[in-house]
Design a protein around this motif. Structure first.
Motif, PDB file in Angstrom:
ATOM      1  N   ILE A   1       0.838  -1.200   0.000  1.00 15.03           N
ATOM      2  CA  ILE A   1       0.000   0.000   0.000  1.00 15.03           C
ATOM      3  C   ILE A   1       0.875   1.254   0.000  1.00 15.03           C
ATOM      4  CG2 ILE A   1      -1.639   1.354   1.379  1.00 15.03           C
ATOM      5  CD1 ILE A   1      -2.946  -1.332   2.133  1.00 15.03           C
ATOM      6  N   GLU A   2       1.953   1.214   0.768  1.00  9.79           N
ATOM      7  CA  GLU A   2       2.887   2.347   0.797  1.00  9.79           C
ATOM      8  C   GLU A   2       3.508   2.560  -0.581  1.00  9.79           C
ATOM      9  OE1 GLU A   2       7.136   3.274   2.914  1.00  9.79           O
ATOM     10  OE2 GLU A   2       5.611   2.272   4.124  1.00  9.79           O
ATOM     11  N   ASP A   3       3.923   1.475  -1.239  1.00  6.64           N
ATOM     12  CA  ASP A   3       4.499   1.577  -2.582  1.00  6.64           C
ATOM     13  C   ASP A   3       3.493   2.137  -3.584  1.00  6.64           C
ATOM     14  OD1 ASP A   3       6.858   0.522  -1.591  1.00  6.64           O
ATOM     15  OD2 ASP A   3       6.521  -1.489  -2.409  1.00  6.64           O
ATOM     16  N   ILE A   4       2.272   1.659  -3.510  1.00  8.05           N
ATOM     17  CA  ILE A   4       1.228   2.141  -4.420  1.00  8.05           C
ATOM     18  C   ILE A   4       0.953   3.619  -4.180  1.00  8.05           C
ATOM     19  CG2 ILE A   4      -1.244   1.964  -4.948  1.00  8.05           C
ATOM     20  CD1 ILE A   4      -0.928  -1.092  -4.503  1.00  8.05           C
ATOM     21  N   SER A   5       0.922   4.030  -2.919  1.00  9.56           N
ATOM     22  CA  SER A   5       0.685   5.441  -2.599  1.00  9.56           C
ATOM     23  C   SER A   5       1.805   6.321  -3.141  1.00  9.56           C
ATOM     24  CB  SER A   5       0.566   5.627  -1.091  1.00  9.56           C
ATOM     25  OG  SER A   5      -0.567   4.967  -0.595  1.00  9.56           O
ATOM     26  N   THR A   6       3.047   5.850  -3.008  1.00 10.22           N
ATOM     27  CA  THR A   6       4.196   6.605  -3.527  1.00 10.22           C
ATOM     28  C   THR A   6       4.112   6.728  -5.039  1.00 10.22           C
ATOM     29  OG1 THR A   6       5.575   5.835  -1.703  1.00 10.22           O
ATOM     30  CG2 THR A   6       6.716   6.669  -3.634  1.00 10.22           C
ATOM     31  N   LYS A   7       3.797   5.623  -5.718  1.00 11.78           N
ATOM     32  CA  LYS A   7       3.672   5.653  -7.179  1.00 11.78           C
ATOM     33  C   LYS A   7       2.531   6.568  -7.613  1.00 11.78           C
ATOM     34  CE  LYS A   7       5.626   1.088  -7.939  1.00 11.78           C
ATOM     35  NZ  LYS A   7       5.369  -0.306  -8.341  1.00 11.78           N
ATOM     36  N   ALA A   8       1.429   6.544  -6.877  1.00 11.06           N
ATOM     37  CA  ALA A   8       0.295   7.407  -7.218  1.00 11.06           C
ATOM     38  C   ALA A   8       0.675   8.875  -7.074  1.00 11.06           C
ATOM     39  CB  ALA A   8      -0.903   7.078  -6.329  1.00 11.06           C
ATOM     40  N   ALA A   9       1.427   9.211  -6.038  1.00 13.06           N
ATOM     41  CA  ALA A   9       1.862  10.598  -5.838  1.00 13.06           C
ATOM     42  C   ALA A   9       2.797  11.028  -6.967  1.00 13.06           C
ATOM     43  CB  ALA A   9       2.551  10.750  -4.485  1.00 13.06           C
TER      44      ALA A   9
END
Length: 71
Positions: free
Chosen positions: A40-48
């Protein structure tokens, strides 16, 4: 009726305690939780990052459109 409600709450509390404690002490569940959190942290970083890239593309498009419109 009130006695049934009380018994239900006690039963619900006990089941919740057993479930929470068993999951908290489960190595498999801990690994699952850590792995899920990391994903989830990785996905959030990629989304940002994608949001920033898109904002830059819109800004560039706007500049190009204004430049085209003024000529």
């Amino acid at each position: 009726m009130a006695g049934g409600n009380f018994i239900h709450r006690v039963f619900s509390y006990l089941v919740n305690e057993v479930l929470v404690n068993s999951l908290a002490n489960s190595r498999s569940f801990q690994r699952f939780a850590v792995k899920t959190s990391k994903q989830i942290e990785d996905i959030s970083t990629k989304a940002a990052q994608k949001k920033q890239e898109l904002a830059e593309q819109v800004k560039d498009f706007s500049k190009n459109f204004d430049s085209f419109k003024n000529h």
